[in-house]
Design a protein around this motif. Structure first.
Motif, mmCIF file in Angstrom:
data_model
loop_
_atom_site.group_PDB
_atom_site.id
_atom_site.type_symbol
_atom_site.label_atom_id
_atom_site.label_comp_id
_atom_site.label_asym_id
_atom_site.label_seq_id
_atom_site.Cartn_x
_atom_site.Cartn_y
_atom_site.Cartn_z
ATOM 1 N N GLU A 1 0.832 -1.203 0.000
ATOM 2 C CA GLU A 1 0.000 0.000 0.000
ATOM 3 C C GLU A 1 0.868 1.255 0.000
ATOM 4 N N LYS A 2 1.916 1.246 0.777
ATOM 5 C CA LYS A 2 2.835 2.391 0.826
ATOM 6 C C LYS A 2 3.430 2.630 -0.567
ATOM 7 N N GLY A 3 3.819 1.559 -1.249
ATOM 8 C CA GLY A 3 4.344 1.672 -2.613
ATOM 9 C C GLY A 3 3.317 2.261 -3.560
ATOM 10 N N PHE A 4 2.053 1.851 -3.423
ATOM 11 C CA PHE A 4 0.966 2.362 -4.256
ATOM 12 C C PHE A 4 0.786 3.863 -4.045
ATOM 13 N N ILE A 5 0.739 4.272 -2.795
ATOM 14 C CA ILE A 5 0.536 5.688 -2.476
ATOM 15 C C ILE A 5 1.723 6.520 -2.938
ATOM 16 N N ILE A 6 2.924 5.996 -2.790
ATOM 17 C CA ILE A 6 4.119 6.701 -3.260
ATOM 18 C C ILE A 6 4.061 6.880 -4.771
ATOM 19 N N LYS A 7 3.688 5.819 -5.504
ATOM 20 C CA LYS A 7 3.605 5.929 -6.972
ATOM 21 C C LYS A 7 2.535 6.941 -7.377
ATOM 22 N N CYS A 8 1.391 6.944 -6.673
ATOM 23 C CA CYS A 8 0.342 7.932 -6.974
ATOM 24 C C CYS A 8 0.871 9.343 -6.738
ATOM 25 N N PHE A 9 1.583 9.528 -5.635
ATOM 26 C CA PHE A 9 2.145 10.838 -5.309
ATOM 27 C C PHE A 9 3.162 11.270 -6.366
ATOM 28 N N ILE A 10 4.026 10.364 -6.779
ATOM 29 C CA ILE A 10 5.038 10.687 -7.789
ATOM 30 C C ILE A 10 4.376 11.070 -9.108
ATOM 31 N N MET A 11 3.354 10.307 -9.515
ATOM 32 C CA MET A 11 2.647 10.635 -10.757
ATOM 33 C C MET A 11 2.022 12.024 -10.677
ATOM 34 N N MET A 12 1.408 12.338 -9.539
ATOM 35 C CA MET A 12 0.781 13.646 -9.368
ATOM 36 C C MET A 12 1.845 14.749 -9.354
ATOM 37 N N GLU A 13 2.939 14.501 -8.666
ATOM 38 C CA GLU A 13 4.017 15.482 -8.604
ATOM 39 C C GLU A 13 4.584 15.764 -10.003
ATOM 40 N N GLN A 14 4.792 14.701 -10.792
ATOM 41 C CA GLN A 14 5.303 14.878 -12.152
ATOM 42 C C GLN A 14 4.300 15.652 -13.013
ATOM 43 N N ARG A 15 3.037 15.344 -12.844
ATOM 44 C CA ARG A 15 2.008 16.041 -13.621
ATOM 45 C C ARG A 15 1.965 17.521 -13.264
ATOM 46 N N ILE A 16 2.056 17.844 -11.975
ATOM 47 C CA ILE A 16 2.074 19.249 -11.546
ATOM 48 C C ILE A 16 3.311 19.947 -12.101
ATOM 49 N N TYR A 17 4.452 19.278 -12.025
ATOM 50 C CA TYR A 17 5.687 19.865 -12.545
ATOM 51 C C TYR A 17 5.548 20.177 -14.043
ATOM 52 N N ARG A 18 5.046 19.197 -14.801
ATOM 53 C CA ARG A 18 4.862 19.425 -16.242
ATOM 54 C C ARG A 18 3.899 20.586 -16.492
ATOM 55 N N HIS A 19 2.842 20.641 -15.705
ATOM 56 C CA HIS A 19 1.838 21.685 -15.882
ATOM 57 C C HIS A 19 2.431 23.069 -15.612
ATOM 58 N N LEU A 20 3.290 23.151 -14.608
ATOM 59 C CA LEU A 20 3.873 24.443 -14.240
ATOM 60 C C LEU A 20 5.071 24.831 -15.102
ATOM 61 N N SER A 21 5.817 23.846 -15.573
ATOM 62 C CA SER A 21 7.073 24.154 -16.264
ATOM 63 C C SER A 21 6.966 24.162 -17.793
ATOM 64 N N MET A 22 5.947 23.555 -18.335
ATOM 65 C CA MET A 22 5.821 23.459 -19.787
ATOM 66 C C MET A 22 4.886 24.529 -20.329
ATOM 67 N N THR A 23 5.145 24.923 -21.555
ATOM 68 C CA THR A 23 4.216 25.814 -22.251
ATOM 69 C C THR A 23 2.978 24.999 -22.640
ATOM 70 N N ALA A 24 1.950 25.691 -23.069
ATOM 71 C CA ALA A 24 0.737 24.996 -23.521
ATOM 72 C C ALA A 24 1.066 24.039 -24.658
ATOM 73 N N GLU A 25 1.929 24.461 -25.585
ATOM 74 C CA GLU A 25 2.318 23.615 -26.716
ATOM 75 C C GLU A 25 3.052 22.365 -26.231
ATOM 76 N N GLU A 26 3.951 22.547 -25.269
ATOM 77 C CA GLU A 26 4.707 21.406 -24.740
ATOM 78 C C GLU A 26 3.796 20.441 -23.994
ATOM 79 N N ARG A 27 2.820 20.955 -23.232
ATOM 80 C CA ARG A 27 1.866 20.076 -22.533
ATOM 81 C C ARG A 27 1.063 19.273 -23.544
#
Length: 190
Positions: free
Chosen positions: A124-150
């Motif tokens: 379960e800890k592994g599952f929650i960590i993977k969910c957190f990492i996916m969300m963190e990566q998505r937020i990073y992409r959303h904040l760091s990429m232009t609309a075209e890059e997203r």
């Protein structure tokens, strides 16, 4: 090995076969019709679902517009993890965009995993960590990429969705207006 078993072992790593069978045995299979709700705003999320076939849209309805948070496709889980874990009312609505086959585990059966599977808390800890990492990566992409890059990133990883999902949902998920998405698509295709 079933699709759910494959996903669990791919996502979480090696799990003893008896534990894997126990985990999967607690999931129930059902079909949702297009338009059916898996979860509605204001309700507590009582189950986590695995999508075998179909599409589930997770969104928040505001007075001005619906904001698509995610579209779950085959091979992904869907649910409001925060509501599921804390038993707080969900802000999300989850709706089938097409006829969809899922397997789901209820909150009650999920709690049994801690008793029946010796290493469940590690899994379960592994599952929650993977969910957190996916969300963190998505937020990073959303904040760091232009609309075209997203758009390019999402299109590269989800080409099939562009023919199956209304473009306003994809635009919303990418944090842009449908008009901006249309302009970016036109530019990318020329």
């Amino acid at each position: 090995m079933t699709a759910l078993e494959k996903y669990i072992t791919t996502f979480f790593g090696e799990i003893p076969e008896t534990d894997l069978k126990t985990i999967v045995s607690l999931f129930k299979h059902t079909t949702m019709k297009k338009g059916d709700y898996l979860l509605q705003t204001g309700k507590v999320c009582e189950r986590l679902s695995f999508v075998h076939e179909g599409l589930l849209r997770q969104f928040v309805a505001t007075p001005e517009k619906d904001i698509t948070q995610w579209i779950s496709t085959s091979g992904y889980f869907s649910g409001d993890l925060s509501s599921f874990v804390t038993e707080a009312k969900s802000e999300l609505t989850i709706q089938a965009l097409v006829d969809t086959e899922i397997s789901y585990i209820s909150k009650h059966d999920y709690k049994l995993l801690g008793e029946w599977v010796p290493k469940w808390h590690e899994i379960e800890k592994g599952f929650i960590i993977k969910c957190f990492i996916m969300m963190e990566q998505r937020i990073y992409r959303h904040l760091s990429m232009t609309a075209e890059e997203r758009y390019e990133y999402y299109f590269e990883h989800n080409k099939e969705l562009f023919n199956q999902v209304p473009l306003q949902y994809i635009a919303s998920m990418l944090g842009m207006s449908p008009e901006t998405l249309s302009r970016i698509r036109k530019k990318a295709n020329s």
